[in-house]
Design a protein around this motif. Structure first.
Motif, mmCIF file in Angstrom:
data_model
loop_
_atom_site.group_PDB
_atom_site.id
_atom_site.type_symbol
_atom_site.label_atom_id
_atom_site.label_comp_id
_atom_site.label_asym_id
_atom_site.label_seq_id
_atom_site.Cartn_x
_atom_site.Cartn_y
_atom_site.Cartn_z
ATOM 1 N N GLU A 156 13.595 -0.178 13.967
ATOM 2 C CA GLU A 156 12.038 -0.427 13.572
ATOM 3 C C GLU A 156 12.132 -0.760 11.966
ATOM 4 O O GLU A 156 12.714 -0.539 12.029
ATOM 5 N N PRO A 157 10.835 -1.256 12.412
ATOM 6 C CA PRO A 157 10.685 -1.860 10.953
ATOM 7 C C PRO A 157 9.884 -0.525 9.944
ATOM 8 O O PRO A 157 9.914 0.690 10.140
ATOM 9 N N VAL A 158 11.225 -1.046 8.046
ATOM 10 C CA VAL A 158 11.106 0.012 7.687
ATOM 11 C C VAL A 158 9.847 -0.278 6.204
ATOM 12 O O VAL A 158 10.346 -1.818 6.080
ATOM 13 N N TYR A 159 9.182 -0.276 5.523
ATOM 14 C CA TYR A 159 8.404 -0.648 4.510
ATOM 15 C C TYR A 159 9.208 0.023 3.231
ATOM 16 O O TYR A 159 8.926 2.123 3.287
ATOM 17 N N VAL A 160 9.807 0.190 2.424
ATOM 18 C CA VAL A 160 8.953 1.091 0.794
ATOM 19 C C VAL A 160 8.114 0.370 0.516
ATOM 20 O O VAL A 160 8.052 -0.429 -0.138
ATOM 21 N N ILE A 161 6.772 0.835 -0.267
ATOM 22 C CA ILE A 161 5.398 0.334 -0.887
ATOM 23 C C ILE A 161 6.146 1.500 -1.947
ATOM 24 O O ILE A 161 5.515 2.374 -1.924
ATOM 25 N N SER A 162 6.121 0.324 -2.657
ATOM 26 C CA SER A 162 5.818 0.947 -4.653
ATOM 27 C C SER A 162 4.459 0.958 -5.085
ATOM 28 O O SER A 162 4.379 -0.122 -5.212
ATOM 29 N N PHE A 163 3.726 1.565 -6.040
ATOM 30 C CA PHE A 163 3.134 1.886 -6.942
ATOM 31 C C PHE A 163 4.230 2.031 -8.189
ATOM 32 O O PHE A 163 4.340 3.031 -8.681
ATOM 33 N N VAL A 164 3.998 1.258 -9.038
ATOM 34 C CA VAL A 164 4.799 0.618 -10.345
ATOM 35 C C VAL A 164 3.675 0.686 -11.458
ATOM 36 O O VAL A 164 3.099 -0.649 -11.220
ATOM 37 N N ASN A 165 4.021 1.213 -12.443
ATOM 38 C CA ASN A 165 3.063 1.457 -13.482
ATOM 39 C C ASN A 165 4.141 0.535 -14.648
ATOM 40 O O ASN A 165 3.645 0.979 -15.783
ATOM 41 N N PHE A 166 4.196 -0.644 -14.330
ATOM 42 C CA PHE A 166 4.486 -1.409 -15.003
ATOM 43 C C PHE A 166 4.930 -2.603 -14.541
ATOM 44 O O PHE A 166 4.411 -2.953 -13.262
ATOM 45 N N ILE A 167 5.007 -2.958 -15.512
ATOM 46 C CA ILE A 167 5.267 -4.902 -14.593
ATOM 47 C C ILE A 167 6.356 -5.522 -14.437
ATOM 48 O O ILE A 167 7.470 -5.024 -15.480
ATOM 49 N N TYR A 168 6.853 -5.922 -13.559
ATOM 50 C CA TYR A 168 7.435 -5.996 -13.076
ATOM 51 C C TYR A 168 8.570 -7.590 -12.860
ATOM 52 O O TYR A 168 9.448 -8.522 -13.098
ATOM 53 N N PHE A 169 7.449 -8.342 -12.244
ATOM 54 C CA PHE A 169 7.265 -9.918 -11.164
ATOM 55 C C PHE A 169 6.812 -10.978 -12.567
ATOM 56 O O PHE A 169 5.405 -10.155 -13.222
ATOM 57 N N GLU A 170 7.015 -11.875 -13.062
ATOM 58 C CA GLU A 170 6.553 -12.616 -13.698
ATOM 59 C C GLU A 170 5.274 -13.715 -12.858
ATOM 60 O O GLU A 170 5.749 -14.737 -12.619
ATOM 61 N N LYS A 171 4.546 -13.065 -12.385
ATOM 62 C CA LYS A 171 3.545 -13.824 -11.920
ATOM 63 C C LYS A 171 1.897 -13.076 -12.347
ATOM 64 O O LYS A 171 2.357 -11.659 -11.978
ATOM 65 N N ASP A 172 0.598 -13.752 -11.856
ATOM 66 C CA ASP A 172 -0.242 -12.979 -12.165
ATOM 67 C C ASP A 172 -1.201 -11.634 -11.084
ATOM 68 O O ASP A 172 -1.294 -10.658 -11.087
#
Length: 322
Positions: A156-172
């Protein structure tokens, strides 16, 4: 369909931010007559959903399940069928994952169509947080394998949904959805393991269309609820968002709600009290370094800056620089 009510029936007292303070709370443990008096620091007028234990209290219990379903449907719109119902699972997964340590999720649930969802609020920046999110998703998939007698049955599908209070990816863009793709063609190989990251510092009030976008409205509340004194009128007309604001408003809590809140978060308060004792020790020795370290620890725990000021006596500007 969004449930709205006429503005004429709004109770404006729900949107006041009078603070509620207390130095102790007396709790009678279930099935006993034992009275436990626990010192509790002052609560901020409006609880911040970015604080880990507030997030779990708001979305991780059965009586608040409709709030979580609404939030998840906003995030997963266009990715999965609308969630009708879900079941909360044990957040502690015991096994050989992560160097034989137990894996503890913030919130772990399964929808009525068997999609597995792990939701995390992460305030402390970690250089390998993606690895941790992957480990969480793999843990959930391993659990499916361990309980299935027929190995020919698809996962079955698995989703890990993360609210992160920091910048991780170099995109807008503040939202990233990753899964297993072919590097040459970009074609999806499997849609069963999904990692979704919502980078909260990238979210700006003036860029959110919270009047027309359900996801933007949710992100406005999650990112700014602890800072605003009044909600935008378009959000106050929405039954779900009114409920969120009312539950987060400590001055509007009934005695039973306040006791329940304290009981469910006693571990986190005890941790805060331990840090406060370090502060007291630092004061006795006259060490500014001790105050700074305590403030830094509280900040990484996601505590409100106003509350950190009360505990340490440091200025808001100094705390923001830590």
């Amino acid at each position: 369909m969004t449930d709205k009510i006429p503005s004429s029936s709004l109770d404006n007292s729900l949107f006041t931010t009078t603070s509620k303070t207390t130095s102790t709370t007396q709790i009678i443990t279930p099935n006993t007559s034992e009275n436990i008096t626990t010192p509790i620091p002052s609560l901020p007028p409006i609880l911040s959903l970015k604080t880990d234990w507030v997030f779990k209290w708001m979305f991780g219990q059965e009586k608040h399940k409709p709030l979580l379903i609404d939030l998840l449907n906003a995030i997963l719109q266009g990715k999965e069928p609308p969630i009708i119902d879900l079941t909360f699972n044990n957040t502690e997964q015991i096994g050989k994952q992560l160097d034989n340590r137990n894996v503890i999720f913030d919130i772990y649930c399964t929808t009525s169509d068997n999609t597995h969802l792990i939701i995390e609020m992460q305030n402390i920046k970690q250089p390998h947080y993606i690895d941790r999110a992957l480990a969480y998703g793999i843990t959930s998939m391993n659990k499916q394998l361990n309980t299935q007698s027929n190995w020919h049955k698809p996962l079955e599908p698995v989703y890990v949904i993360s609210f992160v209070n920091f910048i991780y990816f170099e995109k807008d863009s503040f939202i990233s959805h990753t899964r297993l793709n072919d590097l040459d063609t970009g074609t999806a190989i499997s849609s069963k393991l999904n990692l979704i990251f919502l980078e909260l510092p990238k979210i700006k009030k003036n860029q959110l269309d919270y009047q027309h976008s359900r996801l933007d409205a949710w992100l406005y509340l999650i990112n700014y609820l602890g800072e605003i004194e009044t909600m935008p009128e378009s959000l106050t007309l929405d039954k779900t968002f009114r409920e969120i604001f009312q539950k987060a408003n400590t001055a509007q809590m009934t005695a039973q709600e306040f006791e329940d809140f304290i009981r469910r978060n006693k571990y986190h308060w005890n941790h805060l009290i331990a840090l406060d004792e370090r502060y007291t020790s630092g004061m006795a020795e006259g060490k500014l370094e001790g105050l700074t370290q305590v403030a830094k620890s509280l900040k990484t725990e996601g505590m409100d800056i106003t509350l950190i000021q009360k505990v340490t006596g440091l200025s808001a500007e100094k705390i923001k620089q830590l």
